[in-house]
Motif scaffolding. Structure first.
Motif, PDB file in Angstrom:
ATOM      1  N   SER A  72       0.387  -1.263  -0.050  1.00  0.00           N
ATOM      2  CA  SER A  72      -0.131   0.187   0.028  1.00  0.00           C
ATOM      3  C   SER A  72       0.730   1.269   0.152  1.00  0.00           C
ATOM      4  CB  SER A  72      -1.180   0.121   1.383  1.00  0.00           C
ATOM      5  OG  SER A  72      -0.307  -0.452   2.560  1.00  0.00           O
ATOM      6  N   ARG A  80      -7.950  -1.391  -2.418  1.00  0.00           N
ATOM      7  CA  ARG A  80      -8.006  -1.336  -0.807  1.00  0.00           C
ATOM      8  C   ARG A  80      -6.641   0.266  -0.332  1.00  0.00           C
ATOM      9  NH1 ARG A  80      -2.485  -4.100   0.941  1.00  0.00           N
ATOM     10  NH2 ARG A  80      -2.304  -3.229   3.539  1.00  0.00           N
ATOM     11  N   GLY A  90      -9.542   2.278   0.504  1.00  0.00           N
ATOM     12  CA  GLY A  90     -10.316   1.672   1.578  1.00  0.00           C
ATOM     13  C   GLY A  90     -12.118   0.720   0.805  1.00  0.00           C
ATOM     14  N   HIS A  91     -11.404  -0.287   0.362  1.00  0.00           N
ATOM     15  CA  HIS A  91     -13.076  -1.387  -0.058  1.00  0.00           C
ATOM     16  C   HIS A  91     -11.638  -2.380  -0.597  1.00  0.00           C
ATOM     17  CE1 HIS A  91     -16.028   2.084  -0.392  1.00  0.00           C
ATOM     18  NE2 HIS A  91     -15.286   2.245  -1.345  1.00  0.00           N
ATOM     19  N   ASP A  92     -11.015  -3.325   0.431  1.00  0.00           N
ATOM     20  CA  ASP A  92     -10.209  -4.081   0.088  1.00  0.00           C
ATOM     21  C   ASP A  92     -10.973  -5.625   0.174  1.00  0.00           C
ATOM     22  OD1 ASP A  92      -9.542  -5.372   2.993  1.00  0.00           O
ATOM     23  OD2 ASP A  92     -10.139  -3.126   2.982  1.00  0.00           O
ATOM     24  N   ASP A 115     -10.541   7.162  -4.640  1.00  0.00           N
ATOM     25  CA  ASP A 115     -12.258   6.494  -4.950  1.00  0.00           C
ATOM     26  C   ASP A 115     -12.110   5.754  -5.585  1.00  0.00           C
ATOM     27  OD1 ASP A 115     -14.981   6.264  -4.088  1.00  0.00           O
ATOM     28  OD2 ASP A 115     -15.154   7.907  -6.089  1.00  0.00           O
TER      29      ASP A 115
END
Length: 316
Positions: free
Chosen positions: A87, A257, A260-262, A292
């Motif tokens: 990341s 990811r 924030g949507h991993d 986003d």
């Protein structure tokens, strides 16, 4: 509770734990195993449910060893549910902002709905999987003006795929696979960006080896690419599959990811976002940040589309 009832509860708890432990053991060993392990691994977080039931049964049965076993399995599940892969944000100067969308239209059935989504969201680059002849003709007719550049593998059924772009494209050789996986180099405001569509075979019973090999070819492409890279599509794999993690191990980052949507499911669309697996991905090299990510409903297909906002940064 009688002795017989406690014994039955312990047996049931043991059977649940044994089944979950086989899957978790394969995850810990870094192998996707054989059918049905790869299929179940896609839903690894949902193994918390049978494990919780096993805890309840072990408590009722007063089975202390079973409770220890339950806690060990829960600890491993909690560890593996964490996001996997690199990341972090690039530190170079931002060069270009644009949006990328990927969508599997299930044998072309979702093409009409996808056209509506594209017109509403206006992404700059679109990856479309299972886009057969009619799908490709529709996209050319309805979106040809807005997306004058394309690179496609034309085929029937699930074999066809296409990359649409507002940016000029130079075609590259496709990645070899049962289904089409076209590639291109995009000129993104003066910067070369390698695009590669991903659509390996799913891990069907009797075809696990083929699924592994095709994911391996995508991994090899990622490892060999030195330019900024966007690898996007229906991977038929989640971060709980070792074959997919090997792709991330090349240094690619999962844009969902980063935004924030991993663990947001993309398939099957009928039960997502409540129950499902994230098998549709936009993977990017270290030159990109993602601010986003949105999973969008597309009618008449079993996948949700994924739209991400990317920023290309200068490196070095």
């Amino acid at each position: 509770m009688t002795y017989s009832a406690r014994r039955l509860g312990a047996w049931c708890a043991g059977l649940l734990l044994a089944a979950v432990s086989v899957v978790v053991g394969c995850r810990a060993a870094g192998t996707d195993g054989v059918t049905p392990i790869p299929q179940v691994l896609a839903f690894l977080p949902w193994l918390l449910a049978p494990t919780a039931l096993a805890v309840f049964l072990a408590l009722l049965a007063r089975w202390r060893l079973g409770l220890v076993w339950c806690l060990a399995v829960l600890a491993l599940l909690a560890w593996f549910i964490r996001p996997y892969g690199p990341s972090g944000e690039p530190h170079g100067t931002p060069l270009a902002d644009f949006e990328v969308l990927t969508s599997n239209v299930e044998f072309g059935r979702g093409t009409g709905s996808l056209v509506t989504v594209i017109r509403a969201r206006r992404p700059d680059i679109v990856f479309v999987e299972e886009c057969e002849y009619t799908c490709q003709a529709t996209l050319r007719r309805e979106l040809g003006t807005d997306y004058p550049y394309r690179q496609a593998v034309e085929a029937g059924g699930s074999g066809g795929s296409v990359v649409l772009s507002r940016f000029p494209l130079r075609g590259t050789a496709p990645v070899t696979g049962t289904m089409g996986m076209p590639g291109a180099v995009a000129d993104v405001r003066g910067h070369a960006v390698r695009l590669q569509l991903a659509h390996p075979m799913p891990p069907l019973p009797g075809q696990i080896g083929l699924w592994n090999r095709e994911l391996g070819r995508l991994r090899d492409t990622a490892a060999a690419t030195r330019a900024p890279l966007i690898l996007a599509g229906d991977f038929n794999a989640s971060q709980d599959h070792e074959a997919f993690r090997r792709i991330l191990d090349t240094g690619l980052r999962d844009a969902a990811r980063l935004a924030g949507h991993d663990r947001t499911p993309s398939w099957p669309a009928r039960t997502a976002p409540v129950i499902g697996a994230q098998i549709d991905h936009v993977l990017v090299s270290k030159e990109f940040s993602a601010s986003d990510a949105r999973f969008l409903h597309v009618s008449d297909t079993d996948h949700r589309a994924l739209l991400v906002h990317l920023t290309l940064h200068r490196q070095g």
